[in-house]
Design a protein around this motif. Structure first.
Motif, PDB file in Angstrom:
ATOM      1  N   LEU A  78       0.838  -1.213   0.000  1.00 13.48           N
ATOM      2  CA  LEU A  78       0.000   0.000   0.000  1.00 13.48           C
ATOM      3  C   LEU A  78       0.870   1.259   0.000  1.00 13.48           C
ATOM      4  CD1 LEU A  78      -2.853  -0.836   2.521  1.00 13.48           C
ATOM      5  CD2 LEU A  78      -3.186   0.037   0.219  1.00 13.48           C
ATOM      6  N   ASP A  79       1.869   1.286   0.868  1.00  9.79           N
ATOM      7  CA  ASP A  79       2.771   2.447   0.928  1.00  9.79           C
ATOM      8  C   ASP A  79       3.500   2.641  -0.396  1.00  9.79           C
ATOM      9  OD1 ASP A  79       2.107   3.052   3.559  1.00  9.79           O
ATOM     10  OD2 ASP A  79       3.780   1.904   4.396  1.00  9.79           O
ATOM     11  N   ARG A  80       3.979   1.551  -0.968  1.00  7.92           N
ATOM     12  CA  ARG A  80       4.720   1.649  -2.227  1.00  7.92           C
ATOM     13  C   ARG A  80       3.810   2.103  -3.363  1.00  7.92           C
ATOM     14  NH1 ARG A  80       7.637  -2.352  -5.612  1.00  7.92           N
ATOM     15  NH2 ARG A  80       6.359  -3.974  -4.653  1.00  7.92           N
ATOM     16  N   ALA A  81       2.566   1.624  -3.367  1.00  7.20           N
ATOM     17  CA  ALA A  81       1.605   2.053  -4.383  1.00  7.20           C
ATOM     18  C   ALA A  81       1.340   3.551  -4.246  1.00  7.20           C
ATOM     19  CB  ALA A  81       0.310   1.266  -4.259  1.00  7.20           C
ATOM     20  N   GLN A  82       1.168   4.025  -3.003  1.00  4.54           N
ATOM     21  CA  GLN A  82       0.928   5.461  -2.798  1.00  4.54           C
ATOM     22  C   GLN A  82       2.108   6.289  -3.282  1.00  4.54           C
ATOM     23  OE1 GLN A  82      -1.981   7.570  -1.367  1.00  4.54           O
ATOM     24  NE2 GLN A  82      -0.656   8.362  -2.968  1.00  4.54           N
ATOM     25  N   GLN A  83       3.322   5.813  -3.088  1.00  2.00           N
ATOM     26  CA  GLN A  83       4.505   6.539  -3.561  1.00  2.00           C
ATOM     27  C   GLN A  83       4.563   6.601  -5.083  1.00  2.00           C
ATOM     28  OE1 GLN A  83       7.895   4.653  -1.726  1.00  2.00           O
ATOM     29  NE2 GLN A  83       7.181   5.100   0.338  1.00  2.00           N
ATOM     30  N   SER A  84       3.913   5.656  -5.746  1.00  2.00           N
ATOM     31  CA  SER A  84       3.931   5.600  -7.207  1.00  2.00           C
ATOM     32  C   SER A  84       2.818   6.414  -7.850  1.00  2.00           C
ATOM     33  CB  SER A  84       3.802   4.148  -7.680  1.00  2.00           C
ATOM     34  OG  SER A  84       4.869   3.374  -7.205  1.00  2.00           O
ATOM     35  N   ILE A  85       1.877   6.886  -7.040  1.00  2.00           N
ATOM     36  CA  ILE A  85       0.704   7.616  -7.541  1.00  2.00           C
ATOM     37  C   ILE A  85       0.657   8.978  -6.871  1.00  2.00           C
ATOM     38  CG2 ILE A  85      -1.808   7.610  -7.626  1.00  2.00           C
ATOM     39  CD1 ILE A  85      -1.694   4.564  -7.634  1.00  2.00           C
ATOM     40  N   ASP A  86       0.477  10.020  -7.673  1.00  2.31           N
ATOM     41  CA  ASP A  86       0.452  11.384  -7.140  1.00  2.31           C
ATOM     42  C   ASP A  86      -0.779  11.678  -6.283  1.00  2.31           C
ATOM     43  OD1 ASP A  86       2.881  12.038  -8.320  1.00  2.31           O
ATOM     44  OD2 ASP A  86       1.941  12.796 -10.153  1.00  2.31           O
ATOM     45  N   THR A  87      -1.914  11.109  -6.627  1.00  2.15           N
ATOM     46  CA  THR A  87      -3.160  11.384  -5.918  1.00  2.15           C
ATOM     47  C   THR A  87      -3.207  10.607  -4.600  1.00  2.15           C
ATOM     48  OG1 THR A  87      -4.276  11.646  -8.052  1.00  2.15           O
ATOM     49  CG2 THR A  87      -5.679  11.348  -6.106  1.00  2.15           C
TER      50      THR A  87
END
Length: 93
Positions: free
Chosen positions: A33-42
């Motif tokens: 989840l954290d890594r996905a958030q780092q990959s997405i600006d929103t």
């Protein structure tokens, strides 16, 4: 690779259906989840997790169609080739 699929209001918010990230050995759903958030600006984590970093009631995360609530919650392991689906809590009224 790990494929993340976004559903419901997350798909609308992020304007994308999926995200693929390289697999990381011994990675947990929480780390993914954290890594996905780092990959997405929103920002989207606040839609799925509370201020203590726990799942909001109604949030559903599936690993290969298995609900993490029946596994090890956010400590569930994610492996190469897994499909992880993120469903935010539904709204009604």
């Amino acid at each position: 690779m790990v494929q993340i699929q976004f559903y419901s209001l997350l798909r609308l918010l992020l304007k994308q259906e999926k995200l693929e990230l390289p697999a990381v050995e011994n990675e947990t759903v929480g780390q993914l989840l954290d890594r996905a958030q780092q990959s997405i600006d929103t920002p989207f984590l606040d839609k799925m997790l509370d201020c203590d970093g726990q799942l909001h009631a109604g949030t559903i995360i599936l690993i290969n169609r298995y609900n993490i609530r029946h596994l090890d919650m956010l400590d569930s392991k994610v492996s190469d080739g897994d499909v992880v689906a993120f469903f935010p809590p539904g709204a009604g009224g």
